[in-house]
Design a protein around this motif. Structure first.
Motif, PDB file in Angstrom:
ATOM      1  N   ALA A  61     -45.868 -74.912  -5.243  1.00  0.00           N
ATOM      2  CA  ALA A  61     -46.624 -74.303  -4.145  1.00  0.00           C
ATOM      3  C   ALA A  61     -46.906 -72.830  -4.427  1.00  0.00           C
ATOM      4  N   GLY A  62     -47.986 -72.341  -3.833  1.00  0.00           N
ATOM      5  CA  GLY A  62     -48.346 -70.936  -3.946  1.00  0.00           C
ATOM      6  C   GLY A  62     -47.921 -70.173  -2.700  1.00  0.00           C
ATOM      7  N   SER A  63     -48.825 -69.348  -2.176  1.00  0.00           N
ATOM      8  CA  SER A  63     -48.541 -68.525  -1.001  1.00  0.00           C
ATOM      9  C   SER A  63     -49.106 -69.169   0.252  1.00  0.00           C
ATOM     10  N   GLN A  64     -48.405 -68.974   1.368  1.00  0.00           N
ATOM     11  CA  GLN A  64     -48.878 -69.518   2.636  1.00  0.00           C
ATOM     12  C   GLN A  64     -48.266 -68.736   3.792  1.00  0.00           C
ATOM     13  N   CYS A  65     -49.088 -68.402   4.776  1.00  0.00           N
ATOM     14  CA  CYS A  65     -48.624 -67.699   5.965  1.00  0.00           C
ATOM     15  C   CYS A  65     -49.200 -68.360   7.209  1.00  0.00           C
ATOM     16  N   VAL A  66     -48.365 -68.485   8.229  1.00  0.00           N
ATOM     17  CA  VAL A  66     -48.779 -69.069   9.500  1.00  0.00           C
ATOM     18  C   VAL A  66     -48.786 -67.979  10.563  1.00  0.00           C
ATOM     19  N   TRP A  67     -49.707 -68.080  11.517  1.00  0.00           N
ATOM     20  CA  TRP A  67     -49.786 -67.138  12.626  1.00  0.00           C
ATOM     21  C   TRP A  67     -50.008 -67.926  13.908  1.00  0.00           C
ATOM     22  N   ALA A  68     -49.688 -67.317  15.026  1.00  0.00           N
ATOM     23  CA  ALA A  68     -49.874 -67.999  16.302  1.00  0.00           C
ATOM     24  C   ALA A  68     -50.176 -67.008  17.414  1.00  0.00           C
ATOM     25  N   ASN A  69     -51.174 -67.330  18.221  1.00  0.00           N
ATOM     26  CA  ASN A  69     -51.419 -66.623  19.469  1.00  0.00           C
ATOM     27  C   ASN A  69     -50.694 -67.303  20.624  1.00  0.00           C
ATOM     28  N   SER A  70     -50.405 -68.611  20.441  1.00  0.00           N
ATOM     29  CA  SER A  70     -49.653 -69.386  21.417  1.00  0.00           C
ATOM     30  C   SER A  70     -49.221 -70.669  20.713  1.00  0.00           C
ATOM     31  N   GLY A  71     -48.504 -71.530  21.418  1.00  0.00           N
ATOM     32  CA  GLY A  71     -48.117 -72.802  20.818  1.00  0.00           C
ATOM     33  C   GLY A  71     -49.285 -73.728  20.587  1.00  0.00           C
ATOM     34  N   THR A  72     -50.418 -73.462  21.239  1.00  0.00           N
ATOM     35  CA  THR A  72     -51.579 -74.349  21.139  1.00  0.00           C
ATOM     36  C   THR A  72     -52.755 -73.716  20.405  1.00  0.00           C
ATOM     37  N   ASN A  73     -52.595 -72.456  19.968  1.00  0.00           N
ATOM     38  CA  ASN A  73     -53.643 -71.748  19.223  1.00  0.00           C
ATOM     39  C   ASN A  73     -52.978 -71.005  18.070  1.00  0.00           C
ATOM     40  N   TRP A  74     -53.167 -71.557  16.865  1.00  0.00           N
ATOM     41  CA  TRP A  74     -52.466 -71.018  15.706  1.00  0.00           C
ATOM     42  C   TRP A  74     -53.247 -71.377  14.447  1.00  0.00           C
ATOM     43  N   GLY A  75     -52.826 -70.826  13.333  1.00  0.00           N
ATOM     44  CA  GLY A  75     -53.527 -71.130  12.091  1.00  0.00           C
ATOM     45  C   GLY A  75     -52.708 -70.781  10.867  1.00  0.00           C
ATOM     46  N   VAL A  76     -53.283 -71.095   9.726  1.00  0.00           N
ATOM     47  CA  VAL A  76     -52.598 -70.945   8.440  1.00  0.00           C
ATOM     48  C   VAL A  76     -53.580 -70.397   7.412  1.00  0.00           C
ATOM     49  N   TRP A  77     -53.125 -69.429   6.625  1.00  0.00           N
ATOM     50  CA  TRP A  77     -53.806 -69.032   5.396  1.00  0.00           C
ATOM     51  C   TRP A  77     -52.964 -69.552   4.252  1.00  0.00           C
ATOM     52  N   ASN A 111     -58.776 -79.300  18.451  1.00  0.00           N
ATOM     53  CA  ASN A 111     -59.997 -78.606  18.061  1.00  0.00           C
ATOM     54  C   ASN A 111     -59.630 -77.704  16.890  1.00  0.00           C
ATOM     55  N   VAL A 112     -60.202 -77.974  15.730  1.00  0.00           N
ATOM     56  CA  VAL A 112     -59.816 -77.253  14.522  1.00  0.00           C
ATOM     57  C   VAL A 112     -61.042 -76.730  13.783  1.00  0.00           C
ATOM     58  N   THR A 113     -60.808 -75.696  12.975  1.00  0.00           N
ATOM     59  CA  THR A 113     -61.802 -75.209  12.020  1.00  0.00           C
ATOM     60  C   THR A 113     -61.156 -75.289  10.644  1.00  0.00           C
ATOM     61  N   VAL A 114     -61.737 -76.112   9.772  1.00  0.00           N
ATOM     62  CA  VAL A 114     -61.139 -76.352   8.459  1.00  0.00           C
ATOM     63  C   VAL A 114     -62.143 -76.023   7.359  1.00  0.00           C
ATOM     64  N   PRO A 115     -61.651 -75.704   6.154  1.00  0.00           N
ATOM     65  CA  PRO A 115     -62.549 -75.307   5.063  1.00  0.00           C
ATOM     66  C   PRO A 115     -63.310 -76.495   4.482  1.00  0.00           C
ATOM     67  N   SER A 116     -64.414 -76.192   3.808  1.00  0.00           N
ATOM     68  CA  SER A 116     -65.218 -77.229   3.158  1.00  0.00           C
ATOM     69  C   SER A 116     -64.771 -77.469   1.723  1.00  0.00           C
ATOM     70  N   SER A 222     -55.557 -75.292  -2.303  1.00  0.00           N
ATOM     71  CA  SER A 222     -56.401 -74.351  -1.547  1.00  0.00           C
ATOM     72  C   SER A 222     -56.572 -73.093  -2.388  1.00  0.00           C
ATOM     73  N   SER A 223     -57.023 -73.290  -3.596  1.00  0.00           N
ATOM     74  CA  SER A 223     -57.108 -72.200  -4.568  1.00  0.00           C
ATOM     75  C   SER A 223     -57.934 -71.033  -4.051  1.00  0.00           C
ATOM     76  N   GLY A 224     -57.420 -69.815  -4.267  1.00  0.00           N
ATOM     77  CA  GLY A 224     -58.119 -68.616  -3.857  1.00  0.00           C
ATOM     78  C   GLY A 224     -57.846 -68.194  -2.432  1.00  0.00           C
ATOM     79  N   GLY A 225     -57.214 -69.081  -1.657  1.00  0.00           N
ATOM     80  CA  GLY A 225     -56.884 -68.760  -0.272  1.00  0.00           C
ATOM     81  C   GLY A 225     -57.884 -69.335   0.710  1.00  0.00           C
ATOM     82  N   LEU A 226     -57.433 -70.244   1.553  1.00  0.00           N
ATOM     83  CA  LEU A 226     -58.291 -70.876   2.553  1.00  0.00           C
ATOM     84  C   LEU A 226     -57.636 -70.772   3.923  1.00  0.00           C
ATOM     85  N   ASP A 227     -58.481 -70.741   4.965  1.00  0.00           N
ATOM     86  CA  ASP A 227     -58.001 -70.649   6.343  1.00  0.00           C
ATOM     87  C   ASP A 227     -58.134 -71.986   7.059  1.00  0.00           C
ATOM     88  N   PHE A 228     -57.088 -72.352   7.777  1.00  0.00           N
ATOM     89  CA  PHE A 228     -57.043 -73.546   8.615  1.00  0.00           C
ATOM     90  C   PHE A 228     -56.685 -73.075  10.022  1.00  0.00           C
TER      91      PHE A 228
END
Length: 238
Positions: A61-77, A111-116, A222-228
């Motif tokens: 595995a490479g690098s990964q960080c998770v963030w959250a504004n709440s338990g229902t709104n969060w994301g990962v780089w 409801n998600v926004t995922v990379p192409s 997720s080479s180069g860094g992708l947002d989920f």
């Protein structure tokens, strides 16, 4: 290949009890100030009835960080190399602790926004309390990823049409439901899926207790860094 069930047993059991682990990599939280973020391998926190996990478990595995504004709104780089094999399953977990038979309802909105680009799936991961059975619901996927087991055909349940796969990783049975077309938002009625598995197919008992409903991103590369981004997620039961 989805070799994820075996590691999820260990991470599901260990992660809540572990202190924040060694930092795997560093990345910025989103521009809007998150109330929590972590780049630790097993970083976790509880917010609004959900437990969030960074959950970097795979080899290479490479690098990964998770963030959250709440338990229902969060994301990962995440920036994981294209070397094959699942690297992580960052997720939010809701504890249910009811038998299939006693569940009046079990529903979720996503409801998600995922990379192409990259290789990943966006999935629910549902476990019984003994970790004998794993039920995965893939709402979208991209790149060279696939489920464990053999195809059992298609079925329309819970508001979606799925191709169903049944297999075992040697430690637990795995039932994977892959939505026949990708979706970035919607509602899933999970209870009929559990009833179909236990009642119609007889693959597990209706007396099994559903412990966790997890939702997240099973990332292979997720080479180069992708947002989920999980714009919204709710899991409700009665």
């Amino acid at each position: 290949m989805a070799k994820s069930a075996l590691r999820k047993i260990s991470t599901a059991v260990l992660a809540p009890a572990m202190a924040l682990g060694a930092t795997v990599g560093l990345a910025s939280a989103p521009a809007s100030a998150a109330i929590w973020n972590s780049c630790d391998q097993w970083g976790n926190t509880s917010l609004n009835g959900y437990t969030l996990y960074n959950n970097i478990w795979g080899s290479g595995a490479g690098s990964q960080c998770v963030w959250a504004n709440s338990g229902t709104n969060w994301g990962v780089w995440a920036s994981h190399p294209n070397t094959g094999g699942i690297k992580s399953y960052p997720n939010a977990k809701k504890v249910i602790n009811k038998t299939i038979a006693s569940l009046g309802s079990l529903t979720s909105n996503y409801n998600v926004t995922v990379p192409s680009s990259g290789a990943y799936n966006t999935s629910y991961d549902i476990w019984d309390t003994d970790y004998d059975y794993e039920i995965m619901l893939w709402v979208n996927h991209n790149g060279a990823v696939g489920p464990l087991g053999t195809s059992q055909g298609t079925v329309t349940l819970g508001g979606h049409t799925w191709t169903v796969y049944k297999g075992s990783n040697g430690a637990n049975e795995v039932f994977s439901f892959l939505r026949t077309s990708d979706s970035s938002s919607g509602s899933v009625n999970i209870k009929p899926i559990l009833t179909w598995i236990s009642g119609t197919k007889g693959w597990m008992s209706s007396g099994e207790t559903i412990g966790d409903v997890q939702f997240g991103y099973e990332i292979t590369s997720s080479s180069g860094g992708l947002d989920f981004v999980t714009n919204n997620l709710t899991v409700s039961s009665s």
